[in-house]
Design a protein around this motif. Sequence first.
Motif, PDB file in Angstrom:
ATOM      1  N   LEU A 159       0.776  -1.226   0.059  1.00  0.00           N
ATOM      2  CA  LEU A 159       0.070   0.118   0.085  1.00  0.00           C
ATOM      3  C   LEU A 159       0.672   1.165   0.012  1.00  0.00           C
ATOM      4  O   LEU A 159       1.795   1.224   0.704  1.00  0.00           O
ATOM      5  N   LYS A 160       0.553   2.275  -0.954  1.00  0.00           N
ATOM      6  CA  LYS A 160       1.461   3.310  -1.169  1.00  0.00           C
ATOM      7  C   LYS A 160       1.348   4.337   0.256  1.00  0.00           C
ATOM      8  O   LYS A 160       0.316   4.497   0.844  1.00  0.00           O
ATOM      9  N   LEU A 161       2.625   4.850   0.687  1.00  0.00           N
ATOM     10  CA  LEU A 161       2.603   5.806   1.649  1.00  0.00           C
ATOM     11  C   LEU A 161       3.226   7.092   1.268  1.00  0.00           C
ATOM     12  O   LEU A 161       4.175   6.833   0.699  1.00  0.00           O
ATOM     13  N   GLU A 178      -1.816  -3.988   5.889  1.00  0.00           N
ATOM     14  CA  GLU A 178      -2.569  -4.281   7.277  1.00  0.00           C
ATOM     15  C   GLU A 178      -1.740  -3.142   8.392  1.00  0.00           C
ATOM     16  O   GLU A 178      -2.416  -3.311   9.473  1.00  0.00           O
ATOM     17  N   ASP A 179      -0.927  -2.328   7.801  1.00  0.00           N
ATOM     18  CA  ASP A 179      -0.442  -1.483   8.625  1.00  0.00           C
ATOM     19  C   ASP A 179      -1.171  -0.284   8.750  1.00  0.00           C
ATOM     20  O   ASP A 179      -0.655   0.858   9.585  1.00  0.00           O
ATOM     21  N   PHE A 180      -2.226  -0.282   8.148  1.00  0.00           N
ATOM     22  CA  PHE A 180      -3.035   0.789   7.980  1.00  0.00           C
ATOM     23  C   PHE A 180      -4.706   0.546   8.551  1.00  0.00           C
ATOM     24  O   PHE A 180      -5.017  -0.511   7.736  1.00  0.00           O
ATOM     25  N   GLY A 223     -14.166   2.783  -2.423  1.00  0.00           N
ATOM     26  CA  GLY A 223     -14.085   3.021  -1.021  1.00  0.00           C
ATOM     27  C   GLY A 223     -12.678   2.177  -0.530  1.00  0.00           C
ATOM     28  O   GLY A 223     -12.211   2.268   0.442  1.00  0.00           O
ATOM     29  N   ARG A 224     -11.896   1.621  -1.600  1.00  0.00           N
ATOM     30  CA  ARG A 224     -10.740   0.970  -1.354  1.00  0.00           C
ATOM     31  C   ARG A 224      -9.542   2.010  -0.991  1.00  0.00           C
ATOM     32  O   ARG A 224      -9.345   2.959  -1.872  1.00  0.00           O
ATOM     33  N   VAL A 225      -8.856   1.809  -0.041  1.00  0.00           N
ATOM     34  CA  VAL A 225      -7.753   2.913   0.247  1.00  0.00           C
ATOM     35  C   VAL A 225      -6.788   2.475  -0.670  1.00  0.00           C
ATOM     36  O   VAL A 225      -6.183   1.460  -1.137  1.00  0.00           O
ATOM     37  N   THR A 226      -6.240   3.598  -1.411  1.00  0.00           N
ATOM     38  CA  THR A 226      -5.183   3.587  -2.456  1.00  0.00           C
ATOM     39  C   THR A 226      -3.957   4.150  -1.931  1.00  0.00           C
ATOM     40  O   THR A 226      -2.887   3.852  -2.459  1.00  0.00           O
ATOM     41  N   ALA A 227      -3.749   5.150  -0.949  1.00  0.00           N
ATOM     42  CA  ALA A 227      -2.767   5.747  -0.232  1.00  0.00           C
ATOM     43  C   ALA A 227      -2.973   6.274   0.984  1.00  0.00           C
ATOM     44  O   ALA A 227      -4.058   6.461   1.323  1.00  0.00           O
ATOM     45  N   VAL A 228      -1.747   6.085   1.793  1.00  0.00           N
ATOM     46  CA  VAL A 228      -1.885   6.706   3.187  1.00  0.00           C
ATOM     47  C   VAL A 228      -0.991   7.960   2.997  1.00  0.00           C
ATOM     48  O   VAL A 228       0.172   8.090   2.443  1.00  0.00           O
ATOM     49  N   ARG A 229      -1.259   8.903   3.832  1.00  0.00           N
ATOM     50  CA  ARG A 229      -0.640  10.204   3.922  1.00  0.00           C
ATOM     51  C   ARG A 229      -0.026  10.276   5.217  1.00  0.00           C
ATOM     52  O   ARG A 229      -0.520  10.163   6.024  1.00  0.00           O
ATOM     53  N   CYS A 230       1.064  11.023   5.287  1.00  0.00           N
ATOM     54  CA  CYS A 230       1.654  11.245   6.510  1.00  0.00           C
ATOM     55  C   CYS A 230       2.559  12.322   6.396  1.00  0.00           C
ATOM     56  O   CYS A 230       3.211  12.662   5.365  1.00  0.00           O
ATOM     57  N   GLY A 271       4.095   2.067  17.491  1.00  0.00           N
ATOM     58  CA  GLY A 271       4.117   1.019  16.209  1.00  0.00           C
ATOM     59  C   GLY A 271       5.270   1.104  15.469  1.00  0.00           C
ATOM     60  O   GLY A 271       5.953   1.936  15.673  1.00  0.00           O
ATOM     61  N   ASN A 272       5.657   0.023  14.753  1.00  0.00           N
ATOM     62  CA  ASN A 272       7.075   0.059  14.408  1.00  0.00           C
ATOM     63  C   ASN A 272       6.667  -0.652  12.994  1.00  0.00           C
ATOM     64  O   ASN A 272       6.177  -1.800  12.774  1.00  0.00           O
ATOM     65  N   VAL A 273       6.871   0.098  11.871  1.00  0.00           N
ATOM     66  CA  VAL A 273       6.140  -0.267  10.629  1.00  0.00           C
ATOM     67  C   VAL A 273       7.208  -0.276   9.407  1.00  0.00           C
ATOM     68  O   VAL A 273       8.225   0.088   9.273  1.00  0.00           O
ATOM     69  N   HIS A 274       7.401  -1.737   8.725  1.00  0.00           N
ATOM     70  CA  HIS A 274       8.605  -1.609   7.707  1.00  0.00           C
ATOM     71  C   HIS A 274       7.974  -1.281   6.361  1.00  0.00           C
ATOM     72  O   HIS A 274       6.734  -1.096   6.181  1.00  0.00           O
ATOM     73  N   TRP A 275       8.872  -1.068   5.506  1.00  0.00           N
ATOM     74  CA  TRP A 275       8.801  -0.083   4.289  1.00  0.00           C
ATOM     75  C   TRP A 275       9.725  -0.596   3.337  1.00  0.00           C
ATOM     76  O   TRP A 275      10.955  -0.895   3.628  1.00  0.00           O
ATOM     77  N   VAL A 276       9.523  -0.320   2.100  1.00  0.00           N
ATOM     78  CA  VAL A 276      10.488  -0.025   1.017  1.00  0.00           C
ATOM     79  C   VAL A 276      10.402   1.025   0.185  1.00  0.00           C
ATOM     80  O   VAL A 276       9.097   1.485  -0.036  1.00  0.00           O
ATOM     81  N   SER A 277      11.286   1.808  -0.452  1.00  0.00           N
ATOM     82  CA  SER A 277      11.085   3.084  -1.194  1.00  0.00           C
ATOM     83  C   SER A 277      10.403   2.645  -2.564  1.00  0.00           C
ATOM     84  O   SER A 277      10.720   1.673  -3.031  1.00  0.00           O
ATOM     85  N   ALA A 278       9.443   3.405  -2.852  1.00  0.00           N
ATOM     86  CA  ALA A 278       8.714   2.819  -4.013  1.00  0.00           C
ATOM     87  C   ALA A 278       9.447   3.000  -5.119  1.00  0.00           C
ATOM     88  O   ALA A 278       9.389   2.200  -6.220  1.00  0.00           O
ATOM     89  N   ARG A 279      10.298   3.918  -5.222  1.00  0.00           N
ATOM     90  CA  ARG A 279      11.106   4.426  -6.582  1.00  0.00           C
ATOM     91  C   ARG A 279      12.154   3.269  -6.848  1.00  0.00           C
ATOM     92  O   ARG A 279      12.646   2.906  -7.904  1.00  0.00           O
ATOM     93  N   HIS A 280      12.488   2.814  -5.517  1.00  0.00           N
ATOM     94  CA  HIS A 280      13.775   1.751  -5.456  1.00  0.00           C
ATOM     95  C   HIS A 280      13.438   0.383  -5.538  1.00  0.00           C
ATOM     96  O   HIS A 280      14.244  -0.552  -5.782  1.00  0.00           O
ATOM     97  N   ALA A 281      12.285   0.261  -5.114  1.00  0.00           N
ATOM     98  CA  ALA A 281      11.836  -1.350  -4.775  1.00  0.00           C
ATOM     99  C   ALA A 281      11.981  -2.300  -6.009  1.00  0.00           C
ATOM    100  O   ALA A 281      11.733  -1.857  -7.296  1.00  0.00           O
ATOM    101  N   TYR A 282      12.133  -3.349  -5.859  1.00  0.00           N
ATOM    102  CA  TYR A 282      12.200  -4.558  -6.632  1.00  0.00           C
ATOM    103  C   TYR A 282      10.921  -5.348  -6.634  1.00  0.00           C
ATOM    104  O   TYR A 282      10.552  -6.071  -5.647  1.00  0.00           O
ATOM    105  N   ARG A 283      10.191  -5.088  -7.710  1.00  0.00           N
ATOM    106  CA  ARG A 283       8.892  -5.845  -7.627  1.00  0.00           C
ATOM    107  C   ARG A 283       9.150  -7.174  -8.093  1.00  0.00           C
ATOM    108  O   ARG A 283       9.397  -7.262  -9.439  1.00  0.00           O
ATOM    109  N   CYS A 284       8.414  -8.190  -7.493  1.00  0.00           N
ATOM    110  CA  CYS A 284       8.686  -9.588  -7.978  1.00  0.00           C
ATOM    111  C   CYS A 284       7.467 -10.651  -7.339  1.00  0.00           C
ATOM    112  O   CYS A 284       6.982 -10.171  -6.494  1.00  0.00           O
ATOM    113  N   GLU A 285       7.579 -11.680  -8.025  1.00  0.00           N
ATOM    114  CA  GLU A 285       6.869 -12.845  -7.619  1.00  0.00           C
ATOM    115  C   GLU A 285       7.206 -13.378  -6.291  1.00  0.00           C
ATOM    116  O   GLU A 285       8.477 -13.766  -6.155  1.00  0.00           O
TER     117      GLU A 285
END
Length: 600
Positions: A385-387, A427-429, A476-483, A503-517
């Motif tokens: 989910l985009k942050l 699930e972190d939002f 009504g589906r959440v498409t991005a979270v803002r902060c 709370g402690n939430v893990h993340w990856v940078s969208a621009r750098h992430a490796y999208r894969c199966e």
Amino acid sequence: MNKPADAAAAHVTNFIRNVIDAALASGKYASRTWGGRPGPAATHAGAPSDPAKIRTRFPPEPNGYLHFGHAKSICLNFGLARDYGGVCHMRFDDTNPEKEEQEYVDSILDAVRWLGFGWIANGAEHLYHASDYFDSMYLAAEYLVTSGHAYVDEQSVEEMRATRGTLTEHGRSSPWRDRPAVESLARLREMRAGKHADGSMVLRARIDMASPNINLRDPAIYRIKKATHHRTGDKWCIYPMYTYAHPIEDALEQITHSICTLEFEDQRPFYDWLLERLAEGGLLARPLPQQLEFARLNLSYVVLSKRKLIQLVDEGHVEGWDDPRLPTLAGARRRGYTPEGFRLFAERIGVSKSDSWIDYGVLEECMREHLNQVAPRRIAVLDPLKLVIENYPAGAEEECLAPNHPQKPELGKRAVPFSRELWIEREDFMETPAKGYFRLYPPGLTPAGDPRPGNKVRLRYGFVIECTGCDKDASGRVTAVRCNYYADSKSGTPGSDAYKVKGNVHWVSARHAYRCEVRLYDRLFREPHPGAGERDFLLDLNPEAKKVISAQLEPALKQARPEERFQFERHGYFVADRIESKPGAPVFNRAVTLKDAWKK
Ligand code: ATP
Ligand code: MG
């Protein structure tokens, strides 16, 4: 926790070790010799004393892929040889001309090597084929005939079955039982020469038709089978029965301890009878091998029967013999299970004389224990989910430092890129937080109707952020979270721990992430005893045993080599698939979750 998996090995004793200890202490083996290769008494007579203190063997039939039950037997046999300064022979029990294939031979050798064992010892390779012993087995049969211990029976299969007797009734002698030995010998030679049809006659040991042990009521030892053998071709048209071949294989190889599963216990008297006859005839060297039986592995939530495994593959319930869901060693390897985990499992379950079930969770825990030690940590977002960090400059980026292993600081830290748009787990939002939810939620009202701010959490190894809202699509589906983020809260910088958040939430940078199966594997069956009662075991297949998702991973994972294993933080242990990963484009399989979700 940090003990190497095999460290406990030498200390765990069991009834098999006790038997070996006693045999060694008694001096029974002091005179053992080894002629440098398997063979009858003559091969070993006068040869140097055997450099191997004991000899064990692992004797699969090359008619299928090895499964987790075989791993128990492999760890036991090769492990005993290792611990006692002995040798374990890798032997293909290929006396049955049908159903045996090179594909299975190769996969079996691969699996044994993968588990960490080998068959080269004292400068020699101990890889054997039972079919190499057909000549010796046949000579032994002729000896049994001439010495009055075997005869050719020309009754039909039905007649033989009908005269075998039952548990409460003696068997009846065949009319051929007392025919002259020369006549049996002539018939045996005709059988061998191909003069008789399949099933028209068999060679039987001549023991005791009144024995309470049905296996001693003149068991068949050779049958006619006009079949081509994958190694000996058409040289033979008679083949030894398994119960006859196996003891001879052991004796020719000077095996000291022939360890098998409990269902062979009733065969032990025949095993001993046969070897005694051949040793007294001077064909086999003493001391003779000793058969010891242990309980086979029964593991919940899977099936280990060859027949059922074949059905699962043939009917397409799984994608082949190395499907990560299957309890084959080829499957386990692809799934990311480890040899060390299997060896630990074998030690932990031990060996016993009575059948029992081992919970699948025990195996998973062994895998976790080993993977926890060796798997570097990485970050993966499995349900992205985009942050959006609204107060972080759009083009900017920086690095955050994440430890490679929390219990092993010596493995250092790596840089993970951080930028304005990240992926977090869906699930972190929660737009409307449940009671006790500490992760991200937007400003809103308390249940009592009072205004409350958006929640603050720490982006793991990064900044503290405060949720400001979310975007939704038409459904009504959440498409991005803002902060917004707090620039002075970066982990590892002075004053950053002044921020107290739950709370402690893990993340990856969208621009750098490796999208894969990523394939999320789980247990193959949803019932502990698939097919219990009269139920079709296929009805118990777990439809959730494989889920394929598209995940966002930290960029370093793009370089993962096939079979490299990682802990994806918060999710479990994963491996780069050894078959379907492409260079620079790995796909990942989940080996096991961090916690047992099946525990009742
Ligand atoms: P089958 O005889 O039906 O073809 P199998 O499972 O006995 O199948 P083998 O190739 O004969 O297969 O087995 C090789 C070795 O592995 C044997 O010594 C056997 O005792 C051992 N083995 C097989 N299944 C198990 C199990 N579930 N637990 C422990 N050992 C096993
Ligand atoms: Mg078998």
